[in-house]
Write a protein that holds these residues in place. Structure first.
Motif, mmCIF file in Angstrom:
data_model
loop_
_atom_site.group_PDB
_atom_site.id
_atom_site.type_symbol
_atom_site.label_atom_id
_atom_site.label_comp_id
_atom_site.label_asym_id
_atom_site.label_seq_id
_atom_site.Cartn_x
_atom_site.Cartn_y
_atom_site.Cartn_z
ATOM 1 N N LEU A 31 0.595 -1.154 0.091
ATOM 2 C CA LEU A 31 0.331 0.035 0.234
ATOM 3 C C LEU A 31 0.307 1.760 0.365
ATOM 4 C CD1 LEU A 31 -2.671 -0.709 2.574
ATOM 5 C CD2 LEU A 31 -2.516 -1.541 0.081
ATOM 6 N N GLY A 32 0.022 2.306 -0.350
ATOM 7 C CA GLY A 32 1.139 3.856 -1.094
ATOM 8 C C GLY A 32 1.524 3.977 -1.923
ATOM 9 N N GLU A 33 1.238 3.441 -2.870
ATOM 10 C CA GLU A 33 0.930 3.961 -4.264
ATOM 11 C C GLU A 33 0.644 5.198 -4.387
ATOM 12 O OE1 GLU A 33 1.573 1.304 -6.969
ATOM 13 O OE2 GLU A 33 3.145 0.003 -6.089
ATOM 14 N N SER A 34 -0.530 5.223 -4.296
ATOM 15 C CA SER A 34 -1.521 6.714 -4.485
ATOM 16 C C SER A 34 -1.754 8.079 -3.607
ATOM 17 C CB SER A 34 -3.304 6.277 -4.628
ATOM 18 O OG SER A 34 -3.603 5.709 -2.837
ATOM 19 N N SER A 35 -0.579 7.008 -2.137
ATOM 20 C CA SER A 35 -0.657 7.655 -0.924
ATOM 21 C C SER A 35 0.298 7.290 -0.271
ATOM 22 C CB SER A 35 -1.357 8.379 -1.046
ATOM 23 O OG SER A 35 -1.930 9.471 0.617
ATOM 24 N N PRO A 86 -10.711 7.022 1.393
ATOM 25 C CA PRO A 86 -10.155 7.341 -0.259
ATOM 26 C C PRO A 86 -10.862 7.771 -0.996
ATOM 27 C CG PRO A 86 -11.363 5.038 0.025
ATOM 28 C CD PRO A 86 -11.005 5.686 1.178
ATOM 29 N N PHE A 87 -11.956 8.630 -0.670
ATOM 30 C CA PHE A 87 -12.292 10.212 -0.944
ATOM 31 C C PHE A 87 -11.438 11.613 -0.370
ATOM 32 C CE2 PHE A 87 -15.147 6.612 -0.988
ATOM 33 C CZ PHE A 87 -15.577 7.121 -2.316
ATOM 34 N N LEU A 88 -11.053 11.189 0.539
ATOM 35 C CA LEU A 88 -10.276 12.324 1.360
ATOM 36 C C LEU A 88 -8.767 12.636 0.899
ATOM 37 C CD1 LEU A 88 -11.780 12.212 5.795
ATOM 38 C CD2 LEU A 88 -12.818 13.716 4.028
ATOM 39 N N PHE A 89 -8.329 11.661 1.095
ATOM 40 C CA PHE A 89 -7.583 11.466 0.397
ATOM 41 C C PHE A 89 -6.694 10.436 -0.853
ATOM 42 C CE2 PHE A 89 -7.786 10.554 5.802
ATOM 43 C CZ PHE A 89 -6.787 11.175 5.933
ATOM 44 N N HIS A 90 -7.481 10.967 -1.786
ATOM 45 C CA HIS A 90 -6.887 10.385 -2.825
ATOM 46 C C HIS A 90 -6.432 9.004 -3.124
ATOM 47 C CE1 HIS A 90 -8.968 14.603 -3.572
ATOM 48 N NE2 HIS A 90 -7.973 15.278 -3.000
ATOM 49 N N PHE A 91 -6.900 8.231 -2.796
ATOM 50 C CA PHE A 91 -6.593 6.860 -2.605
ATOM 51 C C PHE A 91 -7.048 6.274 -4.054
ATOM 52 C CE2 PHE A 91 -6.629 6.173 2.422
ATOM 53 C CZ PHE A 91 -5.616 6.755 2.516
ATOM 54 N N ILE A 94 -5.397 -0.538 -5.544
ATOM 55 C CA ILE A 94 -5.578 -1.093 -4.844
ATOM 56 C C ILE A 94 -5.077 -0.696 -2.776
ATOM 57 C CG2 ILE A 94 -3.015 -1.446 -3.528
ATOM 58 C CD1 ILE A 94 -4.222 -4.228 -3.659
ATOM 59 N N ASP A 95 -4.994 0.750 -2.587
ATOM 60 C CA ASP A 95 -5.718 1.561 -1.200
ATOM 61 C C ASP A 95 -6.867 1.643 -1.435
ATOM 62 O OD1 ASP A 95 -2.698 2.207 -1.779
ATOM 63 O OD2 ASP A 95 -2.114 4.123 -2.378
ATOM 64 N N MET A 96 -7.576 1.868 -2.854
ATOM 65 C CA MET A 96 -9.062 2.579 -2.588
ATOM 66 C C MET A 96 -9.358 1.336 -1.990
ATOM 67 S SD MET A 96 -11.451 3.858 -5.744
ATOM 68 C CE MET A 96 -11.024 2.333 -6.445
ATOM 69 N N TYR A 97 -9.182 0.265 -2.432
ATOM 70 C CA TYR A 97 -10.294 -1.291 -2.303
ATOM 71 C C TYR A 97 -9.566 -1.931 -1.042
ATOM 72 C CZ TYR A 97 -10.285 -0.721 -7.875
ATOM 73 O OH TYR A 97 -10.774 -0.886 -8.433
ATOM 74 N N TYR A 98 -8.544 -0.917 -0.224
ATOM 75 C CA TYR A 98 -7.657 -1.947 1.115
ATOM 76 C C TYR A 98 -8.793 -1.401 1.481
ATOM 77 C CZ TYR A 98 -5.067 -2.639 4.834
ATOM 78 O OH TYR A 98 -4.990 -2.718 6.509
ATOM 79 N N TYR A 99 -9.477 0.252 1.444
ATOM 80 C CA TYR A 99 -9.440 0.991 2.590
ATOM 81 C C TYR A 99 -12.011 0.728 2.978
ATOM 82 C CZ TYR A 99 -6.033 2.743 4.625
ATOM 83 O OH TYR A 99 -4.502 3.166 6.055
ATOM 84 N N ILE A 100 -11.887 0.538 1.336
ATOM 85 C CA ILE A 100 -13.778 0.385 1.116
ATOM 86 C C ILE A 100 -13.586 -1.039 1.726
ATOM 87 C CG2 ILE A 100 -15.069 -0.176 -0.420
ATOM 88 C CD1 ILE A 100 -14.944 2.584 0.032
ATOM 89 N N ALA A 101 -12.714 -1.975 1.479
ATOM 90 C CA ALA A 101 -13.347 -3.633 2.257
ATOM 91 C C ALA A 101 -13.467 -3.598 3.672
ATOM 92 C CB ALA A 101 -12.132 -4.672 1.592
ATOM 93 N N ASN A 102 -12.202 -2.421 4.333
ATOM 94 C CA ASN A 102 -11.388 -2.597 5.498
ATOM 95 C C ASN A 102 -12.904 -1.824 5.832
ATOM 96 O OD1 ASN A 102 -9.214 -3.863 6.696
ATOM 97 N ND2 ASN A 102 -8.253 -2.981 5.208
ATOM 98 N N ALA A 103 -13.834 -0.447 5.633
ATOM 99 C CA ALA A 103 -15.044 -0.421 5.792
ATOM 100 C C ALA A 103 -15.889 -0.910 6.043
ATOM 101 C CB ALA A 103 -15.825 0.831 4.794
ATOM 102 N N VAL A 104 -16.181 -1.302 4.811
ATOM 103 C CA VAL A 104 -17.253 -3.386 4.744
ATOM 104 C C VAL A 104 -17.380 -3.719 6.559
ATOM 105 C CG1 VAL A 104 -18.572 -4.761 3.089
ATOM 106 C CG2 VAL A 104 -17.947 -2.689 2.680
ATOM 107 N N VAL A 105 -15.708 -5.037 6.162
ATOM 108 C CA VAL A 105 -16.072 -5.942 7.506
ATOM 109 C C VAL A 105 -16.285 -5.014 9.036
ATOM 110 C CG1 VAL A 105 -14.226 -7.271 8.381
ATOM 111 C CG2 VAL A 105 -14.673 -7.006 6.013
ATOM 112 N N VAL A 106 -15.457 -4.063 8.509
ATOM 113 C CA VAL A 106 -15.790 -3.246 10.306
ATOM 114 C C VAL A 106 -17.451 -3.152 10.206
ATOM 115 C CG1 VAL A 106 -15.080 -1.345 11.864
ATOM 116 C CG2 VAL A 106 -13.633 -2.329 10.334
ATOM 117 N N PHE A 107 -18.267 -2.759 9.976
ATOM 118 C CA PHE A 107 -19.304 -2.068 9.440
ATOM 119 C C PHE A 107 -19.975 -3.101 9.799
ATOM 120 C CE2 PHE A 107 -18.978 1.970 7.047
ATOM 121 C CZ PHE A 107 -19.539 2.764 7.690
ATOM 122 N N LEU A 108 -20.310 -4.167 9.134
ATOM 123 C CA LEU A 108 -20.931 -5.647 9.724
ATOM 124 C C LEU A 108 -20.338 -6.124 10.978
ATOM 125 C CD1 LEU A 108 -20.447 -7.556 6.598
ATOM 126 C CD2 LEU A 108 -21.996 -6.453 7.053
#
Length: 122
Positions: A31-35, A86-91, A94-108
């Motif tokens: 991770l970290g390619e986009s930021s 991903p929207f605040l930091f322009h990910f 994979i950076d974006m997908y990682y955070y969206i996936a983590n958000a979904v898992v934590v919400f669940l």
């Protein structure tokens, strides 16, 4: 079957497992390619999960200072941060997908966690 079937004890196990994953995954996934923030937000969050977990009123805690329902609220804030990152930091990528996936898992996990205050032996 009870809708909220993740007990506080199981939630604690999930928390410590998630902390290890949040700390190690950015390095394993590159991770970290986009930021650079994509790498370090995960690591810092993983450390925070350990600190919060050690302070939560459940079985695998040491200090028992944060009520379990307060812990669930902190988890919701983390999930919201993951969803917004991903929207605040322009990910991207994979950076974006990682955070969206983590958000979904934590919400669940929060949605499926029993929200009754546990005894310290549960």
């Amino acid at each position: 079957m009870k809708f909220r079937f993740i007990s506080p004890t199981v939630h604690g196990i999930i928390d410590y497992s998630a902390a290890v994953a949040l700390i190690s995954s950015p390095f394993l996934l590159g991770l970290g390619e986009s930021s650079p923030m994509a790498k370090w937000l995960s690591v810092v969050t993983g450390v925070a999960v350990i600190i919060v977990s050690l302070n939560t009123t459940y079985k695998f805690s040491i200090l028992h200072t944060i009520p379990y329902n307060g812990h669930l609220l902190i988890d919701l804030m983390a999930a919201t941060t993951f969803a917004a990152a991903p929207f605040l930091f322009h990910f991207t990528g994979i950076d974006m997908y990682y955070y969206i996936a983590n958000a979904v898992v934590v919400f669940l996990v929060v949605a499926l966690s029993d929200n009754c205050e546990p005894s310290l032996t549960d």
